[in-house]
Scaffold this motif. Structure first.
Motif, PDB file in Angstrom:
ATOM      1  N   THR A   1      31.588  -3.688  -5.887  1.00  0.00           N
ATOM      2  CA  THR A   1      31.173  -4.645  -4.855  1.00  0.00           C
ATOM      3  C   THR A   1      32.160  -4.709  -3.694  1.00  0.00           C
ATOM      4  OG1 THR A   1      32.218  -6.507  -6.020  1.00  0.00           O
ATOM      5  CG2 THR A   1      29.875  -6.132  -6.445  1.00  0.00           C
ATOM      6  N   HIS A   2      31.582  -4.727  -2.497  1.00  0.00           N
ATOM      7  CA  HIS A   2      32.311  -4.926  -1.239  1.00  0.00           C
ATOM      8  C   HIS A   2      31.589  -6.040  -0.482  1.00  0.00           C
ATOM      9  CE1 HIS A   2      33.724  -0.917  -2.277  1.00  0.00           C
ATOM     10  NE2 HIS A   2      34.623  -0.977  -1.315  1.00  0.00           N
ATOM     11  N   PHE A   3      32.365  -6.932   0.111  1.00  0.00           N
ATOM     12  CA  PHE A   3      31.782  -8.055   0.833  1.00  0.00           C
ATOM     13  C   PHE A   3      32.322  -8.103   2.258  1.00  0.00           C
ATOM     14  CE2 PHE A   3      32.075  -9.224  -3.683  1.00  0.00           C
ATOM     15  CZ  PHE A   3      30.746  -9.458  -3.954  1.00  0.00           C
ATOM     16  N   TRP A   4      31.733  -9.027   3.044  1.00  0.00           N
ATOM     17  CA  TRP A   4      32.295  -9.362   4.341  1.00  0.00           C
ATOM     18  C   TRP A   4      32.881 -10.750   4.199  1.00  0.00           C
ATOM     19  CZ3 TRP A   4      34.008  -7.376   8.637  1.00  0.00           C
ATOM     20  CH2 TRP A   4      34.273  -8.207   9.721  1.00  0.00           C
ATOM     21  N   SER A   5      34.173 -10.866   4.414  1.00  0.00           N
ATOM     22  CA  SER A   5      34.812 -12.175   4.311  1.00  0.00           C
ATOM     23  C   SER A   5      34.598 -12.946   5.609  1.00  0.00           C
ATOM     24  CB  SER A   5      36.305 -12.022   4.039  1.00  0.00           C
ATOM     25  OG  SER A   5      36.927 -13.282   4.203  1.00  0.00           O
ATOM     26  N   ARG A   6      33.877 -14.086   5.492  1.00  0.00           N
ATOM     27  CA  ARG A   6      33.611 -14.893   6.681  1.00  0.00           C
ATOM     28  C   ARG A   6      34.870 -15.588   7.164  1.00  0.00           C
ATOM     29  NH1 ARG A   6      28.986 -18.714   4.742  1.00  0.00           N
ATOM     30  NH2 ARG A   6      30.538 -18.954   3.104  1.00  0.00           N
ATOM     31  N   SER A   7      35.740 -15.983   6.233  1.00  0.00           N
ATOM     32  CA  SER A   7      36.960 -16.697   6.645  1.00  0.00           C
ATOM     33  C   SER A   7      37.982 -15.738   7.244  1.00  0.00           C
ATOM     34  CB  SER A   7      37.569 -17.441   5.459  1.00  0.00           C
ATOM     35  OG  SER A   7      37.800 -16.563   4.381  1.00  0.00           O
ATOM     36  N   ARG A   8      38.094 -14.541   6.675  1.00  0.00           N
ATOM     37  CA  ARG A   8      39.094 -13.590   7.170  1.00  0.00           C
ATOM     38  C   ARG A   8      38.508 -12.590   8.154  1.00  0.00           C
ATOM     39  NH1 ARG A   8      40.988 -11.026   1.918  1.00  0.00           N
ATOM     40  NH2 ARG A   8      38.990 -11.801   1.169  1.00  0.00           N
ATOM     41  N   GLN A   9      37.175 -12.615   8.293  1.00  0.00           N
ATOM     42  CA  GLN A   9      36.479 -11.705   9.210  1.00  0.00           C
ATOM     43  C   GLN A   9      36.880 -10.250   8.972  1.00  0.00           C
ATOM     44  OE1 GLN A   9      34.140 -12.384  12.140  1.00  0.00           O
ATOM     45  NE2 GLN A   9      33.725 -13.947  10.604  1.00  0.00           N
ATOM     46  N   LYS A  10      36.801  -9.850   7.731  1.00  0.00           N
ATOM     47  CA  LYS A  10      37.053  -8.436   7.443  1.00  0.00           C
ATOM     48  C   LYS A  10      36.370  -8.011   6.154  1.00  0.00           C
ATOM     49  CE  LYS A  10      41.425  -8.696   4.948  1.00  0.00           C
ATOM     50  NZ  LYS A  10      42.770  -8.120   4.836  1.00  0.00           N
TER      51      LYS A  10
ATOM     52  N   ASP B   1      26.255 -14.887 -17.119  1.00  0.00           N
ATOM     53  CA  ASP B   1      26.959 -15.918 -16.345  1.00  0.00           C
ATOM     54  C   ASP B   1      26.907 -15.593 -14.850  1.00  0.00           C
ATOM     55  OD1 ASP B   1      27.697 -17.224 -18.635  1.00  0.00           O
ATOM     56  OD2 ASP B   1      29.822 -16.687 -18.532  1.00  0.00           O
ATOM     57  N   VAL B   2      26.630 -16.604 -14.042  1.00  0.00           N
ATOM     58  CA  VAL B   2      26.762 -16.418 -12.596  1.00  0.00           C
ATOM     59  C   VAL B   2      28.234 -16.569 -12.265  1.00  0.00           C
ATOM     60  CG1 VAL B   2      26.143 -17.283 -10.320  1.00  0.00           C
ATOM     61  CG2 VAL B   2      24.428 -17.193 -12.117  1.00  0.00           C
ATOM     62  N   LEU B   3      28.820 -15.534 -11.692  1.00  0.00           N
ATOM     63  CA  LEU B   3      30.268 -15.501 -11.488  1.00  0.00           C
ATOM     64  C   LEU B   3      30.681 -16.033 -10.119  1.00  0.00           C
ATOM     65  CD1 LEU B   3      30.950 -11.980 -13.022  1.00  0.00           C
ATOM     66  CD2 LEU B   3      31.354 -14.202 -14.094  1.00  0.00           C
ATOM     67  N   MET B   4      29.926 -15.685  -9.079  1.00  0.00           N
ATOM     68  CA  MET B   4      30.314 -16.071  -7.723  1.00  0.00           C
ATOM     69  C   MET B   4      29.161 -15.780  -6.775  1.00  0.00           C
ATOM     70  SD  MET B   4      32.840 -12.816  -6.891  1.00  0.00           S
ATOM     71  CE  MET B   4      32.646 -12.775  -5.107  1.00  0.00           C
ATOM     72  N   MET B   5      29.281 -16.252  -5.556  1.00  0.00           N
ATOM     73  CA  MET B   5      28.398 -15.806  -4.491  1.00  0.00           C
ATOM     74  C   MET B   5      29.252 -15.454  -3.288  1.00  0.00           C
ATOM     75  SD  MET B   5      25.008 -17.330  -2.749  1.00  0.00           S
ATOM     76  CE  MET B   5      25.822 -17.898  -1.275  1.00  0.00           C
ATOM     77  N   ALA B   6      28.936 -14.333  -2.639  1.00  0.00           N
ATOM     78  CA  ALA B   6      29.660 -13.954  -1.429  1.00  0.00           C
ATOM     79  C   ALA B   6      28.669 -13.263  -0.504  1.00  0.00           C
ATOM     80  CB  ALA B   6      30.838 -13.059  -1.781  1.00  0.00           C
ATOM     81  N   TYR B   7      29.136 -12.890   0.676  1.00  0.00           N
ATOM     82  CA  TYR B   7      28.226 -12.376   1.696  1.00  0.00           C
ATOM     83  C   TYR B   7      28.500 -10.910   1.985  1.00  0.00           C
ATOM     84  CZ  TYR B   7      26.746 -17.139   2.250  1.00  0.00           C
ATOM     85  OH  TYR B   7      26.205 -18.374   1.994  1.00  0.00           O
ATOM     86  N   MET B   8      27.429 -10.170   2.195  1.00  0.00           N
ATOM     87  CA  MET B   8      27.518  -8.771   2.591  1.00  0.00           C
ATOM     88  C   MET B   8      26.882  -8.593   3.969  1.00  0.00           C
ATOM     89  SD  MET B   8      26.577  -6.632  -0.847  1.00  0.00           S
ATOM     90  CE  MET B   8      27.681  -6.706  -2.281  1.00  0.00           C
ATOM     91  N   ASN B   9      27.390  -7.612   4.727  1.00  0.00           N
ATOM     92  CA  ASN B   9      26.620  -7.122   5.866  1.00  0.00           C
ATOM     93  C   ASN B   9      26.088  -5.748   5.469  1.00  0.00           C
ATOM     94  OD1 ASN B   9      28.780  -5.398   6.134  1.00  0.00           O
ATOM     95  ND2 ASN B   9      29.666  -6.448   7.909  1.00  0.00           N
ATOM     96  N   SER B  10      25.389  -5.088   6.359  1.00  0.00           N
ATOM     97  CA  SER B  10      24.751  -3.827   5.950  1.00  0.00           C
ATOM     98  C   SER B  10      25.791  -2.783   5.570  1.00  0.00           C
ATOM     99  CB  SER B  10      23.813  -3.309   7.035  1.00  0.00           C
ATOM    100  OG  SER B  10      24.528  -3.057   8.210  1.00  0.00           O
TER     101      SER B  10
END
Lengths: 106, 106
Positions: A45-54, A24-33
């Motif tokens: 998993t760790h992401f960069w939150s575009r809405s919260r900028q953190k 199952d595809v669960l979600m998509m989110a964004y990472m920086n390096s």
């Protein structure tokens, strides 16, 4: 080892999160390096939150962590596919298993 | 019926393409509202090529069309998930079945 990836103009790369067990595809989110580095180093998993900028360790508050099983990048190195063990079985902040629960009827 | 979707500042929305039969994630590409409309109307995936800056019917030259089976959008309406019948079984321009053949070793 982290390959040469193509980040967008904001330094982000989309990461598709897939359930390692049933596909199952669960979600998509964004990472920086850096969040990719954190993901590789910690195995979660760790992401960069575009809405919260953190930075955002997935499941840090809900407990619904994502344990990384396998990581891939695509042929043009601008998208990640991460297969995870979804702790608690719930990936979406709405309480749904997957974020993709809205069907487009044709 | 097309729902209210959140396109990015370039008018694009990422579309994850998944094999409807076995759940493999085949590729990710971008749609604008017109290519989404074409996809819905024709039943075959159409994208906006960011590199070539033009519409792109997947498989138009290779014959590896993608017949749409189901379409979903995510909880915050900024990503699409499209389940397809991948004609010819090959989604990637490299000749690989999936674009995600590069593994990141930890």
């Amino acid at each position: 080892m982290i390959p040469e990836l193509k980040y967008d103009e904001k330094g982000l790369i989309p990461a598709i999160i897939q359930d390692a067990e049933n596909g199952d595809v669960l979600m998509m989110a964004y990472m920086n390096s850096s969040s990719l580095q954190m993901t590789i180093e910690t195995g979660y998993t760790h992401f960069w939150s575009r809405s919260r900028q953190k930075y955002w360790k997935k499941g840090e508050s809900s407990g619904h962590l994502q344990e990384v099983k396998e990581m891939y990048y695509d042929c043009d190195a601008d998208t990640l596919l991460i297969k995870v063990n979804q702790i608690g079985g719930i990936a979406c902040h709405t309480g749904s298993r997957s974020c993709f629960f809205n069907k487009i009827e044709r």
